[in-house]
Structures are given as C-alpha cells and as structure tokens.
Design an enzyme around this catalytic site. Structure first.
Site, short mmCIF file in Angstrom:
data_model
loop_
_atom_site.label_atom_id
_atom_site.label_comp_id
_atom_site.label_asym_id
_atom_site.label_seq_id
_atom_site.Cartn_x
_atom_site.Cartn_y
_atom_site.Cartn_z
N HIS A 86 0.86 -1.20 0.00
CA HIS A 86 0.00 0.00 0.00
C HIS A 86 0.89 1.24 0.00
CE1 HIS A 86 -4.04 1.87 1.05
NE2 HIS A 86 -3.19 2.89 1.04
N HIS A 117 1.51 4.77 -2.63
CA HIS A 117 1.08 5.51 -3.81
C HIS A 117 2.29 6.08 -4.53
CE1 HIS A 117 -3.27 5.46 -2.96
NE2 HIS A 117 -2.87 5.38 -1.70
N ASP A 148 -5.43 2.96 -9.66
CA ASP A 148 -6.32 3.56 -8.68
C ASP A 148 -7.24 4.56 -9.36
OD1 ASP A 148 -6.27 6.07 -6.32
OD2 ASP A 148 -6.91 4.08 -5.76
N GLY A 160 -9.23 8.12 -2.78
CA GLY A 160 -9.88 9.42 -2.66
C GLY A 160 -10.93 9.41 -1.57
N HIS A 179 -9.58 0.98 -1.28
CA HIS A 179 -9.53 1.55 0.05
C HIS A 179 -10.94 1.48 0.65
CE1 HIS A 179 -5.94 3.20 -1.68
NE2 HIS A 179 -5.72 4.09 -0.74
N GLU A 211 -11.29 3.83 6.30
CA GLU A 211 -10.24 4.68 6.86
C GLU A 211 -10.89 5.85 7.59
OE1 GLU A 211 -6.35 7.33 5.50
OE2 GLU A 211 -7.82 6.71 4.00
N ASP A 261 1.87 4.11 2.67
CA ASP A 261 0.91 5.01 2.05
C ASP A 261 1.58 6.06 1.15
OD1 ASP A 261 -1.67 5.73 1.40
OD2 ASP A 261 -2.19 6.53 3.35
#
Length: 340
Positions: free
Chosen positions: A18, A20, A144, A176, A201, A204, A282
């Site tokens: 995970h 980006h 994504d 997002g 995702h 969260e 992340d």
C-alpha cells in the site's frame, strides 16, 4: 548476538502493498523536475530550494497534503519524468530491503491533464525494469481511481489501462474520498473479469459499512486501511473468518487524524481479533515516514513482538501477486530470520 530494534528492522526482508507512486515523489526529485519544467504556471507557487521544499512537504493538515499532492504531480510531464519517479520510488524501497511492492498509480491524475497514458506508462515501466535490474526488487502496479470523480470517469480510466495490455498491472483500486462504494460495482466487475484483483480503500475515514460494501459490492480481495472494522465485532469476525488482509498504514492514520496517536492505533486489536494485517507506508515523503519507520513504530509504540512483525510481512507475501520464486524466497528468508 542480540540485535537492536533498528538493526532487526533494517535486516527484515519486506513487502509493500500500500504505497502511492505519486505520493512517493521525494522533494529532491521534485526539485530536479522543477529545474526542467519550472516555468509552467502550475508550478510557480512551489518553493525552489531544498529547504523550502522540505518545509512545504511537512504535513500540516489534510487540505495541505492534498495541495502538495496535486501541485507536485504537475511537475510530471513526459515519459522521462515518470521513469524518474518510478525509479526513485523503487530505489527508496529497495534501500529498506523491500523485495516486492505493489505500487498504486492514478491514471486519472494524468488523463485529466491531457497526457498520453501510453507515454506515462512507458516511463513507469522503464523505471520498474531498471530498478529490478539494479536492485532485484520486483514491482507490480495497481491502478487507482478516485471516489470524487464520476463512475463514468472510472470506466474511462479502466478502458485506458486495459488498452495498455500490461501484465505488470495486477490490481484495480478505489481511493480518494470514501464515497458510497456500490455505484462502482459495475466497473469493478469489468476489472475483475479482465483479470485485475479488486484492491479498494475502505474504512479509513468512514465507518465499517464502507468495508462491508467493498467486500460485497466490489469483490475486494484486500482492503486498503480498513481500521474502522474494530467498531463492528460482526465485521471483525467476518474478516478473520474469511482471512481478508488489511493494508494498515499507522503513521498515515495519525497524520490524517483518523486516530489521535500511534499509542491509540487499533492495529493490535485487529491482530487480537485474528484479522490478517500487513503494514504499509501510504505516501511516505508526504507523511514524513518510511516503511522502516512504520515497522519500528509497530515494535515501539504499538507493542508488537518481532515475531508478530515478521508475520505481518509474511501475510503481505501471501496476499500479494509476487512471482512464485520471489514469494517462496521471501517466506524462506522470513522463516530463517533471527528474532532476538
């Protein structure tokens, strides 16, 4: 011989499931890109010194994080820029003994700026291949799409990605804002039918229902974040029963104020409930962390034992799409790792 926690984490072979890509743009790399494209209007507000960029990158709040994220992406203009981004991100992972990574990239960010997706991806692939040749690190891509854009935009992005016919793209995610997941069900069905894994995702910043929807509506195989599951004993039991892996990013959750501090992070409660967890970073430079720091936090602030930490890596190995020789080698290396 007894190893310190720092030495143990430095020696620990790792996976990263995970992270980006665009959120891995280092200030030093951005400074290099500013020297190349700095006269563009969209880049004029970005500081032009190493010190200024470090201060600009320092996390203040979520709105500032988004500002930095979107502004820095404007510096990525041509295939060579994307090669540099992929290469430097892979170099940083390899330096932490990451053997395998599934890196999320966001084609909508670049399609919306009028860039050619084949050109963007050619750069990413060049960086991926070069990093593997130099370091042995194996990268795969997760595409994504963002919840703040219409489902039609997600469909177009999926069409563009599938047209690349790239075996290195192994997953399809949804990031997002945590909007209702159900409207994205058709595009995820198409992605899964094309052979992409469902890796959205959820859970969260919203509640357990987004996790449940990701499982039921999107066919999620893993969940990015997912920490809201601790609020729902029935969902916790389901995740444990079905062995759905959560990609947990402790520092990210603190930075975005989803949890108040590392000491209050629910990772231990997830593990105690039998939910499989892998630890991830992340957006490392933008949240002021690295994967090594996340692992150290697990030992020092979250109270995991070294055996438990090593098991979170093994969970990631088993949950990922690494080639079988890489998977087998990692699991063997972890089994032989001294824990004291």
């Amino acid at each position: 011989m007894t190893y310190s926690d720092d030495e143990f984490v430095a020696r620990l072979p790792k996976v990263e499931l995970h992270v980006h890509l665009e959120g891995s743009l280092q200030p030093s790399t951005l400074l290099q890109l500013l020297g190349k494209h700095g006269d563009l209007p969209a880049l004029r507000a970005i500081p032009r010194s190493a010190e200024g960029l470090r201060e600009w990158y320092a996390f203040r709040d979520f709105a500032h994080f988004i500002e930095v994220y979107l502004a820095s992406v404007e510096a990525l203009r041509d295939p060579e820029d994307f090669e540099l981004l992929a290469r430097t991100a892979a170099d940083a992972l390899a330096a932490q003994r990451v053997r395998y990574a599934e890196v999320t990239w966001s084609p909508q960010l670049h399609l919306g700026r009028g860039l050619s997706l084949p050109d963007v991806f050619a750069g990413l692939e060049a960086g991926r291949v070069a990093a593997e040749a130099e370091h042995g690190i194996v990268l795969r891509w997760v595409t994504d799409v963002s919840g703040h854009l219409p489902v039609e935009a997600a469909d177009r992005a999926l069409d563009a990605v599938l047209a690349l016919e790239a075996p290195s793209v192994i997953g399809f995610g949804l990031g997002g804002p945590e909007v209702d997941r159900a409207p994205f069900a058709p595009v995820f069905r198409r992605a899964r039918a094309a052979g992409l894994r469902s890796l959205p995702h959820a859970g969260e910043v919203t509640g357990p229902d987004s996790i449940r929807s990701a499982l039921d509506d999107l066919g999620a195989e893993r969940i990015g974040h997912g920490i809201a599951a601790v609020r729902d004993p029935e969902l916790l039991a389901r995740l444990a029963r079905e062995q759905v892996v959560l990609e947990v990013c402790p520092t990210s959750n603190v930075r975005t104020r989803v949890v108040a501090s590392l000491a209050e992070h629910p990772l231990r409660r997830l593990l105690d409930a039998g939910v499989p967890v892998t630890v991830a970073s992340d957006d490392p430079p933008m949240f002021g962390t690295t994967l090594n720091r996340e692992h150290l936090a697990c030992l020092r602030e979250l109270g995991l034992t070294r055996a438990q930490l090593a098991e979170t890596v093994a969970v990631g190995v088993r949950a990922g799409s690494a080639p079988e020789p890489v998977r087998a080698g990692l699991l063997a290396e972890l089994a032989a790792l001294p824990l004291d």
